[in-house]
Design a protein around this motif. Structure first.
Motif, mmCIF file in Angstrom:
data_model
loop_
_atom_site.group_PDB
_atom_site.id
_atom_site.type_symbol
_atom_site.label_atom_id
_atom_site.label_comp_id
_atom_site.label_asym_id
_atom_site.label_seq_id
_atom_site.Cartn_x
_atom_site.Cartn_y
_atom_site.Cartn_z
ATOM 1 N N MET A 159 -11.037 16.222 -6.183
ATOM 2 C CA MET A 159 -9.806 15.691 -6.704
ATOM 3 C C MET A 159 -8.926 15.131 -5.587
ATOM 4 N N ARG A 160 -8.973 15.755 -4.419
ATOM 5 C CA ARG A 160 -8.145 15.275 -3.316
ATOM 6 C C ARG A 160 -8.553 13.854 -2.922
ATOM 7 N N PHE A 161 -9.856 13.589 -2.898
ATOM 8 C CA PHE A 161 -10.332 12.260 -2.532
ATOM 9 C C PHE A 161 -9.728 11.207 -3.466
ATOM 10 N N TYR A 162 -9.820 11.457 -4.761
ATOM 11 C CA TYR A 162 -9.284 10.525 -5.743
ATOM 12 C C TYR A 162 -7.784 10.327 -5.519
ATOM 13 N N GLN A 163 -7.047 11.392 -5.310
ATOM 14 C CA GLN A 163 -5.591 11.294 -5.124
ATOM 15 C C GLN A 163 -5.249 10.504 -3.869
ATOM 16 N N GLU A 164 -6.019 10.688 -2.813
ATOM 17 C CA GLU A 164 -5.766 9.927 -1.582
ATOM 18 C C GLU A 164 -6.015 8.439 -1.812
ATOM 19 N N CYS A 165 -7.049 8.110 -2.573
ATOM 20 C CA CYS A 165 -7.323 6.705 -2.909
ATOM 21 C C CYS A 165 -6.215 6.137 -3.789
ATOM 22 N N VAL A 166 -5.727 6.917 -4.732
ATOM 23 C CA VAL A 166 -4.614 6.484 -5.587
ATOM 24 C C VAL A 166 -3.371 6.232 -4.730
ATOM 25 N N ASN A 167 -3.135 7.066 -3.742
ATOM 26 C CA ASN A 167 -1.984 6.863 -2.854
ATOM 27 C C ASN A 167 -2.078 5.521 -2.139
ATOM 28 N N VAL A 168 -3.281 5.157 -1.700
ATOM 29 C CA VAL A 168 -3.470 3.855 -1.056
ATOM 30 C C VAL A 168 -3.196 2.746 -2.066
ATOM 31 N N ALA A 169 -3.735 2.887 -3.281
ATOM 32 C CA ALA A 169 -3.524 1.871 -4.319
ATOM 33 C C ALA A 169 -2.036 1.708 -4.631
ATOM 34 N N LYS A 170 -1.314 2.794 -4.698
ATOM 35 C CA LYS A 170 0.126 2.715 -4.951
ATOM 36 C C LYS A 170 0.856 2.058 -3.781
ATOM 37 N N SER A 171 0.405 2.328 -2.564
ATOM 38 C CA SER A 171 0.995 1.677 -1.392
ATOM 39 C C SER A 171 0.752 0.177 -1.423
ATOM 40 N N VAL A 172 -0.452 -0.214 -1.827
ATOM 41 C CA VAL A 172 -0.768 -1.635 -1.965
ATOM 42 C C VAL A 172 0.159 -2.254 -3.011
ATOM 43 N N GLY A 173 0.303 -1.592 -4.138
ATOM 44 C CA GLY A 173 1.173 -2.096 -5.198
ATOM 45 C C GLY A 173 2.629 -2.167 -4.789
ATOM 46 N N ALA A 174 3.049 -1.270 -3.926
ATOM 47 C CA ALA A 174 4.453 -1.221 -3.505
ATOM 48 C C ALA A 174 4.856 -2.425 -2.656
ATOM 49 N N VAL A 175 3.892 -3.066 -2.012
ATOM 50 C CA VAL A 175 4.231 -4.225 -1.181
ATOM 51 C C VAL A 175 4.183 -5.529 -1.978
ATOM 52 N N MET A 176 3.898 -5.415 -3.280
ATOM 53 C CA MET A 176 3.819 -6.598 -4.142
ATOM 54 C C MET A 176 4.861 -6.507 -5.249
ATOM 55 N N ASP A 177 5.295 -7.662 -5.716
ATOM 56 C CA ASP A 177 6.135 -7.658 -6.906
ATOM 57 C C ASP A 177 5.227 -7.609 -8.137
ATOM 58 N N GLU A 178 5.819 -7.499 -9.299
ATOM 59 C CA GLU A 178 5.061 -7.349 -10.549
ATOM 60 C C GLU A 178 4.062 -8.485 -10.762
ATOM 61 N N GLN A 179 4.513 -9.702 -10.557
ATOM 62 C CA GLN A 179 3.647 -10.857 -10.767
ATOM 63 C C GLN A 179 2.448 -10.831 -9.818
ATOM 64 N N ARG A 180 2.685 -10.470 -8.566
ATOM 65 C CA ARG A 180 1.611 -10.411 -7.567
ATOM 66 C C ARG A 180 0.611 -9.306 -7.907
ATOM 67 N N ARG A 181 1.109 -8.148 -8.354
ATOM 68 C CA ARG A 181 0.199 -7.056 -8.750
ATOM 69 C C ARG A 181 -0.694 -7.485 -9.905
#
Length: 87
Positions: free
Chosen positions: A1-23
């Motif tokens: 489960m930790r592996f998945y959560q760490e990957c989700v954290n990266v995905a959320k970080s990627v999303g955080a640098v984009m606006d809605e349209q870019r995501r």
């Protein structure tokens, strides 16, 4: 489960640098179009997350390129699921 959560954290970080349209665009276009701009940025995140680097190495991803490609693709799939209302 930790592996998945760490990957989700990266995905959320990627999303955080984009606006809605870019995501939304990110979720719909081929991963190859996003690999170069995001891959380098993701590689810079990895030194702060030795667990994730080590886990991906155990899974057979050896180079920074392989690791970052996996994480860009994971991030893209994460946002696809978000916009499909499946998370």
């Amino acid at each position: 489960m930790r592996f998945y959560q760490e990957c989700v954290n990266v995905a959320k970080s990627v999303g955080a640098v984009m606006d809605e349209q870019r995501r939304r665009q990110f979720a719909k276009t081929p991963v190859e179009e996003w690999y170069h701009p995001l891959g380098r940025w993701i590689c810079r995140l990895l030194p702060t997350n030795s667990y994730l680097r080590e886990a991906l190495t155990v899974l057979g991803y050896r180079s920074d390129e392989e690791i970052s490609r996996y994480l860009v693709e994971f991030s893209q799939n994460y946002w696809k699921l978000v916009y499909a209302d499946m998370l």
